[in-house]
Design a protein around this motif. Sequence first.
Motif, PDB file in Angstrom:
ATOM      1  N   UNK A  10       2.449   4.894  -8.299  1.00 38.07           N
ATOM      2  CA  UNK A  10       2.141   4.106  -9.485  1.00 38.07           C
ATOM      3  C   UNK A  10       2.417   4.899 -10.754  1.00 38.07           C
ATOM      4  N   UNK A  41       1.493  -7.436  -4.056  1.00 33.65           N
ATOM      5  CA  UNK A  41       0.429  -7.648  -5.032  1.00 33.65           C
ATOM      6  C   UNK A  41       0.628  -8.946  -5.807  1.00 33.65           C
ATOM      7  N   UNK A 100     -14.545   3.110  -0.712  1.00 28.71           N
ATOM      8  CA  UNK A 100     -14.082   4.498  -0.738  1.00 28.71           C
ATOM      9  C   UNK A 100     -13.706   4.995  -2.126  1.00 28.71           C
ATOM     10  N   UNK A 116      -5.133  -0.433  -5.834  1.00 27.73           N
ATOM     11  CA  UNK A 116      -3.876  -0.849  -5.242  1.00 27.73           C
ATOM     12  C   UNK A 116      -3.307   0.264  -4.369  1.00 27.73           C
ATOM     13  N   UNK A 117      -3.575   1.504  -4.786  1.00 29.22           N
ATOM     14  CA  UNK A 117      -3.098   2.626  -3.974  1.00 29.22           C
ATOM     15  C   UNK A 117      -3.756   2.616  -2.600  1.00 29.22           C
ATOM     16  N   UNK A 118      -5.020   2.204  -2.545  1.00 32.54           N
ATOM     17  CA  UNK A 118      -5.692   2.097  -1.246  1.00 32.54           C
ATOM     18  C   UNK A 118      -5.042   0.991  -0.417  1.00 32.54           C
ATOM     19  N   UNK A 119      -4.797  -0.130  -1.078  1.00 29.68           N
ATOM     20  CA  UNK A 119      -4.329  -1.291  -0.330  1.00 29.68           C
ATOM     21  C   UNK A 119      -2.927  -1.070   0.228  1.00 29.68           C
ATOM     22  N   UNK A 120      -2.060  -0.489  -0.575  1.00 23.05           N
ATOM     23  CA  UNK A 120      -0.694  -0.334  -0.093  1.00 23.05           C
ATOM     24  C   UNK A 120      -0.653   0.669   1.060  1.00 23.05           C
ATOM     25  N   UNK A 121      -1.653   1.562   1.107  1.00 25.27           N
ATOM     26  CA  UNK A 121      -1.692   2.514   2.219  1.00 25.27           C
ATOM     27  C   UNK A 121      -2.338   1.912   3.456  1.00 25.27           C
ATOM     28  N   UNK A 122      -2.792   0.663   3.349  1.00 19.40           N
ATOM     29  CA  UNK A 122      -3.281   0.005   4.552  1.00 19.40           C
ATOM     30  C   UNK A 122      -4.763  -0.324   4.551  1.00 19.40           C
ATOM     31  N   UNK A 123      -5.470  -0.062   3.431  1.00 13.43           N
ATOM     32  CA  UNK A 123      -6.891  -0.390   3.388  1.00 13.43           C
ATOM     33  C   UNK A 123      -7.094  -1.752   2.769  1.00 13.43           C
ATOM     34  N   UNK A 124      -8.103  -2.483   3.197  1.00 12.02           N
ATOM     35  CA  UNK A 124      -8.402  -3.781   2.594  1.00 12.02           C
ATOM     36  C   UNK A 124      -9.140  -3.597   1.280  1.00 12.02           C
ATOM     37  N   UNK A 125      -9.448  -4.714   0.627  1.00 14.52           N
ATOM     38  CA  UNK A 125     -10.139  -4.642  -0.640  1.00 14.52           C
ATOM     39  C   UNK A 125     -11.516  -4.002  -0.501  1.00 14.52           C
ATOM     40  N   UNK A 150     -12.435  -1.824   1.696  1.00 17.31           N
ATOM     41  CA  UNK A 150     -12.250  -0.379   1.852  1.00 17.31           C
ATOM     42  C   UNK A 150     -12.061   0.257   0.483  1.00 17.31           C
ATOM     43  N   UNK A 166      -1.882  -4.473   2.308  1.00 14.89           N
ATOM     44  CA  UNK A 166      -2.341  -3.492   3.304  1.00 14.89           C
ATOM     45  C   UNK A 166      -1.728  -3.709   4.682  1.00 14.89           C
ATOM     46  N   UNK A 170      -6.815   6.000   7.729  1.00 13.56           N
ATOM     47  CA  UNK A 170      -6.850   4.555   7.936  1.00 13.56           C
ATOM     48  C   UNK A 170      -6.117   4.185   9.217  1.00 13.56           C
ATOM     49  N   UNK A 191      -6.012 -13.561   6.038  1.00 12.85           N
ATOM     50  CA  UNK A 191      -7.430 -13.671   5.728  1.00 12.85           C
ATOM     51  C   UNK A 191      -7.983 -12.369   5.161  1.00 12.85           C
ATOM     52  N   UNK A 192      -8.756 -12.487   4.112  1.00 15.12           N
ATOM     53  CA  UNK A 192      -9.412 -11.321   3.559  1.00 15.12           C
ATOM     54  C   UNK A 192     -10.911 -11.562   3.618  1.00 15.12           C
TER      55      UNK A 192
END
Lengths: 591, 355
Positions: free
Chosen positions: B85, B52, A504, A489-498, A500, B77, B106, A36-37
């Motif tokens: 990238x 992704x 940020x 995408x860099x935020x997301x792969x580090x664990x932040x949601x969309x 975030x 996430x 985070x 869920x997002x």
Amino acid sequence: MRPLALAEDSSMTSISSSQEAVSGTRSGRISLASRFQPASLLWLALAAVLVVLVVAPISQLVITSFTHPDTGAFTLQNYVEAYGRPRHVAALFNTLKMGAATVVLSLIFAVPVAWACARTDMPGRTFARLAMLGAFITPPYLGAVGWILLAGPNAGWINRIWIELTGATEPLVNIFTFWGLVLVMASNTFFLIFVFTTTAFEMINSEMEDAANILGAGTWKTAAKITFPLIMPAILGGALLTFLISIALFGVPALLSIPARYPVVVMQLSEFFGFPLRVEVAAAYSIPLLLITVALLGLQRLILSRRGYTAVSGKGGERRMVKLGKWRWPMFAYVLLVAAITLFLPFFVLIMAAFSKVWTSGFALSNLTLRNFGYVLFEHSTSQKALIASISLGAASATIGILLALGVAYIVQRKLLPGAGVLAFLCLAPFVIPGIVLAIGFYAAYALPPVALYGTYTLLALAFITRFLPIAFSASASGIRSIHPEMEEAVRILGGGRLTAVRRVVAPLLQRTLAGGWLLIFVPAAQELSTAIFLVGPTTRVVSVVLLDMSEEGRLELLAALGTVLLVIIVAVVALGIRIMGRDFMLRREL
Amino acid sequence: MTGLALRGLGRRFGTVEAVKDVDLELKEGEFVSLLGPSGCGKTTTLRMIAGFIEPNAGTIELGGKVISSPSASLPPEKRGMSMIFQSYAIWPNMTVFENVAFGLKLRRLGREEIRRRVGEILDIVQLGDLADRYPAELSGGQQQRVALARAVVIRPAVLLLDEPLSNLDANLREEMRFEIRRMHDELKITTVYVTHDQSEAMVTSDRIAVMNKGRIEQVDPPVELYMRPRTRFVASFIGRTNFLEAKRERDVLVFDGFSVPVSALAIPLADGNAVTVSVRPHALDLSAQQPAANGRIVLEGKIARRAFLGDTWNYLFAPAGNGAALIVSAAPHKVIEDGAPAWLTIDPGQLVPIA
Ligand SMILES: Nc1ncnc2c1ncn2[C@@H]1O[C@H](COP(=O)(O)OP(=O)(O)O)[C@@H](O)[C@H]1O
Ligand SMILES: [Mg+2]
């Protein structure tokens, strides 16, 4: 548990702790909760808001025009009433004629000045650009008042001086005429042609002209065969927009067209909105205006997508400035003349009137006063309240509009929802709806029960947001386009949601764009008249409407004072915008 | 176990099959490259691993748990991975320190803990002095290091890199290859590295998966890949090679002008009558006088063309008779005139049959 484990130093532990972040299961099913997002809900909410703001008013406008006011049945009667009388049809043709004349005069104002600013060594080019910007950001109805003070047939300054000097018995000029109407219109609307043409001139690479020169074409031939065809699409595009804006502008005809005995569409609409109130006839009467707008904007698209425009957009290299030589100062004099007609003269007399006890008495220490300001700011409760309302409405619609547009632009640019293109279309759609027509749609959709928003600021705010949504959307979309998706995408792969990522990274990076977009909305919203005129209630008046009231009551000094206050606010906000965004922040337009 | 496994992975965009039936397993701490020409599906594969893109077929498993399948995918996430990238994607609104600390924040680590770990990693990538700079004040190479530090500081379960060096100039690129490998030796993070540059893959990887048209053609350590290519595509994509056609007659391969017993080949031969073998230009020996055979094959012919490339000679050897011409690399001191007679020596152990 997880943060603790992550804090462990050995890579073994931290790898296994990362494992806990992975909530998949052996069976290949991934729990709903982990998929869920929270963002998805937001997207749906935005779509719903756009239905309220755009779809409902437009469809309600069309439906109302076909609906019998008493029985609610389908009918064509409204169209018969709207266009059944020669007077009503004549107003439509008058309007088109006025629009065409306004375009011609705008071209005469704008094109030479644009050329001088973009391609020549004329002195004072920055001054010229700022003066043109000034003519644009000042409300056209205030320009009209200024010109009434200058060229009213009896008391206007020009006529009085003329009679004084020559002993003539007839006035020299009269603003209450067709050409008076056109002059005041063009004073405001020529700016769009100026911007489009300047941009086009700046895009032309001198090498394109050099290429023609090398092949044997002289200066004039080059201008006729190369330069002019290259800027033609821009001029046409600007001219079409000018036409559309002038046929739907309310403030100038409201002050000039009745004494000029020149009925136009917007005045006819306001008659239908008087007593007895006939919204359905107004709706029917406004549909042709809407259709003309849609058709002409379609035409504009077509013109601009043709070859000529691509050539212009093909990034200009170096531009050589044309050396005007002995024509430098005559050219500057022309610019001064345009600036005087469109800005300096009318606003000078307006501001002078604001400081006068009686405006006809002119310069004299005994005539000087600050009372008008004291009165409109502190004593006259309507104008004080209206001032606060206009600023608040401007700020609110700019803020909400930008947030909404940002959300939609984000969905569209990042392709988050199937059918996001429809959302983009809805955001841009109000562009083809004249403000006064939009007002009728909002009235039809929300003014009466069951929604019953008539007489509330909410109704005005909704209409303003819709009116300026296209500006907000273009600003947001171009801002988001400039942010590489990999940033998020860099935020997301580090664990932040969309969300975030938006909070940020996207939002901080968009600050300047958003500030600029906010100002681009605030400036017209704080002075908006066309959309407001049918939606204000007796206790929810905005500055523009109060100004019109004052002119009807003949209190020109008070009007001038309140107008001056509005001007000061607008100029201050634009100056702030120039500080943040640079001189050209309102001067650049995407075609 | 935190191994990563792709099983029967596939993804189409409209009618384009970007990735087809990809199988790949990475042991914990292993460094594997996806190598292939542009458009062969490397990025798509990597982005499916990151979450992704969702696959149309097959699954991705991490530590034995399914994280991607056509019916459901865990969002990026929640995968505990990191990615570097192509555009670096350094956030320009944050300092170097803030960029690197982001993933730790985070994870709600304590202030001191974050400061310590960011400091450590910045020292490793030699950016300790630049912690308070903004990205706009850094060179391309330094930005690359920030991206690296930001990705590894969270000790990800898997590190993903998509052509991370393609925006750097040649010198820096060479330096960064070793840097990336050194970092891996130190931290032992399971890594998938996408590149179209074979030497980059060779320097960094434990194993290389060569991709072509959406499929993996071969997965092997760099030396193995070079010495024993399995397919025509792999043989020609990794280094240069000669292809020779042969017919199988019982236990002997018959070429134009010579024959070789099947048992002498580099790897066992599959069934079938027509056989193609690959032989590297470096594996061939050329001489101006007839050499002793010593169990090898010696062909007579002449030099058809030659070019001096600086560190090697490039000869085109045309055998007498109607056999195909072969390219031969030779050391600079080995000079044979253009058009002169020459003898080519082939070691059957260097002949690699390919599919
Ligand atoms: N979002 C997409 N939509 C349509 N086609 C795509 C998309 N992404 C990739 N492709 C296609 O899939 C194929 C593989 O692309 P990609 O994985 O980016 O290759 P590589 O990274 O190896 O250069 C290409 O043919 C590309 O055009
Ligand atoms: Mg790629």
